[in-house]
Design an enzyme around this catalytic site. Sequence first.
Site, PDB file in Angstrom:
ATOM      1  N   GLU A 171      -2.607   7.247  -4.371  1.00 30.33           N
ATOM      2  CA  GLU A 171      -1.587   6.865  -3.393  1.00 30.33           C
ATOM      3  C   GLU A 171      -1.033   8.153  -2.780  1.00 30.33           C
ATOM      4  O   GLU A 171      -0.796   9.129  -3.491  1.00 30.33           O
ATOM      5  CB  GLU A 171      -0.476   6.072  -4.084  1.00 30.33           C
ATOM      6  CG  GLU A 171       0.730   5.756  -3.218  1.00 30.33           C
ATOM      7  CD  GLU A 171       1.813   5.031  -3.991  1.00 30.33           C
ATOM      8  OE1 GLU A 171       3.004   5.228  -3.669  1.00 30.33           O
ATOM      9  OE2 GLU A 171       1.486   4.265  -4.938  1.00 30.33           O
ATOM     10  N   GLU A 210       9.243   9.030   1.673  1.00 29.74           N
ATOM     11  CA  GLU A 210      10.110   8.013   1.101  1.00 29.74           C
ATOM     12  C   GLU A 210      11.544   8.525   1.200  1.00 29.74           C
ATOM     13  O   GLU A 210      11.816   9.700   0.938  1.00 29.74           O
ATOM     14  CB  GLU A 210       9.753   7.738  -0.358  1.00 29.74           C
ATOM     15  CG  GLU A 210       8.397   7.083  -0.543  1.00 29.74           C
ATOM     16  CD  GLU A 210       8.080   6.838  -2.008  1.00 29.74           C
ATOM     17  OE1 GLU A 210       8.238   5.701  -2.480  1.00 29.74           O
ATOM     18  OE2 GLU A 210       7.685   7.821  -2.671  1.00 29.74           O
TER      19      GLU A 210
END
Length: 275
Positions: free
Chosen positions: A156, A161
Site C-alpha cells: 500500500e 493522510e
Amino acid sequence: MKYMFLCTALLAGLSACNTTRPATGAQQHLYIQPEGRSPQSWKLVWEDNFNGPTLDTTKWTRIPRNNADWGKHMTSDDRCYDLKDGKLYLRGINNPDTAKDPRPFLTGGIYSKGKFAFQYGKIEIRAKLECAQGAWPAIWMLAEKDKYGAYPRNGEIDIMEHLNYDSIIYQTTHSYYTLDLKQTEKPPHSGKAALRNGEFNVFGVSWYPDKIVFLLNGKETFTYPRVEGVDPSQWPYDQPFYLLIDQQLGGNWVGKVNPKDLPVQMIVDWVKVYQ
C-alpha cells in the site's frame, strides 16, 4: 486516494514508454513502465481535471462500503459528491436518514480500480483539505492484482493522510514486511510533511523500480528505498497500482467524529500521472 501500457512484448525493440497510447485488449487500463529503461523526461499519460458535469465513470468508481476501518461509512449517496467549477467535492456528512441506513455518518470517495492502474511513474493530485474532528482524508494506492497474495502482501502506498486539525500530513508505505514482520525502521517506512492548511496543495509520489519518493508541492519529503538482503516482502511495489481518493471519517487512528464539525470535504482540482 483504478489502462494498459505494455512496454514489454508489444513494444520490444522500441524505447521504453515513449508513447502514451494504451494497448488494446482486456488489460488496456494498465500503464506499465519496465525496469532498466534509460532516463527520460516525464510525459503525461493520464489525467482528470474534473471539468465535466458528472464524474467520468470511464476513469472512476464511487468507493462502496466495506468493513475496513476507513471504509465503514463509504457510500454512493449523491450528497457526498459534487462536481462544479472544475473541481470534485468529496464530503463527510451526518447521515440524514438513519432509519434507512443506520450508520451515523456517510463519506464519499472514488477509485480507479479496474479502470486505470500504473507501474512506475509520477502522480500528482492537487487538492484542498478541510478540517474536522474525526476527519481522515486520504490519497493512496493499492495493487490492481493479487500478485503476492492477500493484503498486505501486495503493499500500500499512502500518498497523503491527514488527521483532524493537524498541520502535517503522513506519507507511508505498508506491506507484509512492515505490518506482519514489524520491519518499520529497516528502512523507515513513514514520513511527515507540513502542509498549507486551508489551501490547495499538490500531493504526489515519484515511483521507480528501486525507490518511492514522496512529494508535497513539488518538493521531495520522504523516500522509501528498495533494500537488498532482506525478506522479499519488503518490495511488493513492482506491479500496477490503482488510485483511491476519499474523505474518510472516524477510526482507531483518527479518533471519534464530532458531528458538530460536519460536513467536511476534500476538494480535488486535478489528477495527473506521468511516465
